[in-house]
Design an enzyme around this catalytic site. Structure first.
Site, PDB file in Angstrom:
ATOM      1  NE  ARG A   1      -1.972  21.186 -11.272  1.00 46.11           N
ATOM      2  CZ  ARG A   1      -1.771  20.939 -10.037  1.00 46.11           C
ATOM      3  NH1 ARG A   1      -0.740  20.588 -10.046  1.00 46.11           N
ATOM      4  NH2 ARG A   1      -1.993  22.562  -9.077  1.00 46.11           N
TER       5      ARG A   1
ATOM      6  CE  LYS B   1      -2.230  29.319   8.193  1.00 49.21           C
ATOM      7  NZ  LYS B   1      -1.461  28.686   8.537  1.00 49.21           N
TER       8      LYS B   1
ATOM      9  N   GLY C   1      -4.345  28.288  -5.308  1.00 48.40           N
ATOM     10  CA  GLY C   1      -5.030  27.201  -5.793  1.00 48.40           C
ATOM     11  C   GLY C   1      -6.246  27.620  -4.919  1.00 48.40           C
TER      12      GLY C   1
ATOM     13  N   GLY D   1       1.306  27.157  -5.449  1.00 46.96           N
ATOM     14  CA  GLY D   1       2.693  28.331  -4.372  1.00 46.96           C
ATOM     15  C   GLY D   1       2.849  28.955  -5.772  1.00 46.96           C
TER      16      GLY D   1
END
Ligand code: ADP
Ligand code: MG
Length: 399
Positions: free
Chosen positions: A38, A199, A353, A376
């Site tokens: 990053r 999920k 991620g 996200g």
């Protein structure tokens, strides 16, 4: 729509407030940075601005200090790594606003870099407080957002700040918008989406958005079990989200009415317990025995997905195909990553991620056209939502 970028700004001799995402992972229980991707990602923007004689006031959040000063979440180690990567000294102050910071900014010469303290030490940051944003804005002449990974947050340094300074996208932000945007706006077709992860409930809005846009939809990971249940199949003791069976049915219906070719696994790797060393085997999806659970897509499915993926001209992937953290259940994820990495005639984009982590572990990050650094944020982008740090950046003239 294209956003104005640093390339559209007059930066020479100006002070630039540059919002970055230096929220790097640490080696557990240490202050050693585990991965500095990053920090590296914003160096092009920093060099661009320095070269043109701007002075830089760089700001970032780190972790979740919840509006208080937390010693371990100071940006000290980040500042050191940043200096090392940049190859020259920077000034690091212990606050984000106030007289000491103003003084440090005043002393900053052209091409020099100042790093503020962790923005989230101030409760006003996460409250999107205009007064805090104004105080930050007073440090500079223009604002540049190069923190795609934080741009799904309506925070002061991301959102409110744009009310007080002329705002531009940084070069990393530009790349994220261009590449993720390429999957949603006028993509080269066929457009395929590969969806997985644990999920379905985390991905409902992504599925809803993509099923309206893609030509092919490939579903793997834990969420496949809920799709099987929706089709009336038995899935042993696999994790099924009862409350999302309706969602799965809806997606199946929408795929049909939109003529989307939807692919579910035909064989799966199943396991007796949720463990990396449990007995496991490959099984036809219709024959998952009671007490066994789905841990990965099987080799037949990997071949089927690969064959159908290869005909696509744009591919977007979110969500591992299996519990890739354990070697025995990582083969499906590996197959998808290798197929994408091998496709020179398609645009390949990875978001999320864990998916980015899986691709990185396989050493294939550079073989993709783009691996998003916003976990996200990339998901919210794929949901087709307006992100509070992006919708407020002005569009390019004439667009
Ligand atoms: P991303 O962060 O890329 O959006 P997710 O967080 O949704 O991805 O999913 C990643 C997680 O999904 C991984 O930890 C992986 O172990 C888990 N997962 C994938 N397949 C299965 C499965 N069949 N059963 C349980 N967990 C799974
Ligand atoms: Mg995840």
């Amino acid at each position: 729509m294209k956003k104005k970028t640093v390339r559209d700004a007059q930066v020479s001799g100006k002070r630039v407030l540059l919002r970055v995402d230096f929220n790097v992972p640490f080696v557990p229980k240490t202050t050693v940075i585990a991965d500095d991707t990053r920090i590296q990602a914003v160096l092009p923007t920093i060099r661009y601005l320095k070269k043109r004689g701007a002075s830089l006031v760089v700001c970032s959040h780190l972790g979740r200090p919840n509006g208080k000063v937390v010693k371990d979440m100071r940006l000290d180690s980040v500042a050191h790594r940043f200096e090392a990567l940049l190859g020259e000294p920077i000034v690091h102050v212990r606050e984000c606003i106030g007289p000491a910071v103003q003084q440090a900014v005043k002393e900053l010469g052209p091409g020099e870099v100042l790093l503020l303290e962790n923005l989230r030490f101030y409760p006003e940051e996460e409250k999107n407080d205009p007064e805090f944003a104004k105080a930050l804005a007073s440090l500079a002449d223009i604002y540049v957002n190069d923190a795609f990974g934080a741009s799904h947050r309506a925070h002061a340094s991301i959102n409110a700040i744009t009310r007080f300074l002329p705002a531009y996208a940084g070069l990393q932000m530009e790349k994220e918008l261009k590449m993720l945007g390429a999957t949603l706006e006028n993509p080269a077709r066929p457009l395929g989406a590969i969806m997985g992860g644990a999920k379905i409930s985390d991905k409902i809005n992504v599925l809803h958005n993509l099923v309206q846009r893609v030509d092919r939809l490939f579903i793997g990971g834990g969420m496949a079990a809920t799709f099987f249940k929706a089709q009336g199949l038995q899935v042993g003791s696999s994790l099924v989200e009862e409350e999302s069976i309706g969602v799965a049915q809806d997606i199946l219906k929408k795929a049909q009415s939109n003529s989307v070719k939807l692919f579910l696994p035909e064989d799966v790797v199943i396991s007796k317990t949720f463990a990396g060393d449990a007995p496991h085997k490959d099984m036809d999806v219709a024959r998952v025995p009671p007490g066994w659970m789905i841990m990965d897509i099987g080799p037949e499915t990997a071949r089927l997905f690969a064959r159908e993926m290869r005909e696509c001209r744009t591919l977007v992937w979110n969500g591992p195909m299996g519990v890739f953290e354990w070697e025995v259940f990582s083969q499906g994820t590996r197959a998808i990553a290798e197929t994408m990495a091998d496709m020179n005639n398609a645009i390949t984009v990875v978001g999320g991620g864990s998916t980015a982590e899986a691709v990185e572990e396989l050493g294939l990050t550079n073989a993709m056209n783009h691996v998003s650094m916003g976990g996200g944020a990339s998901l919210e982008f794929l949901e087709g939502r307006d992100l509070p740090g992006i919708s407020t950046l002005p569009d390019k003239d004439g667009d």
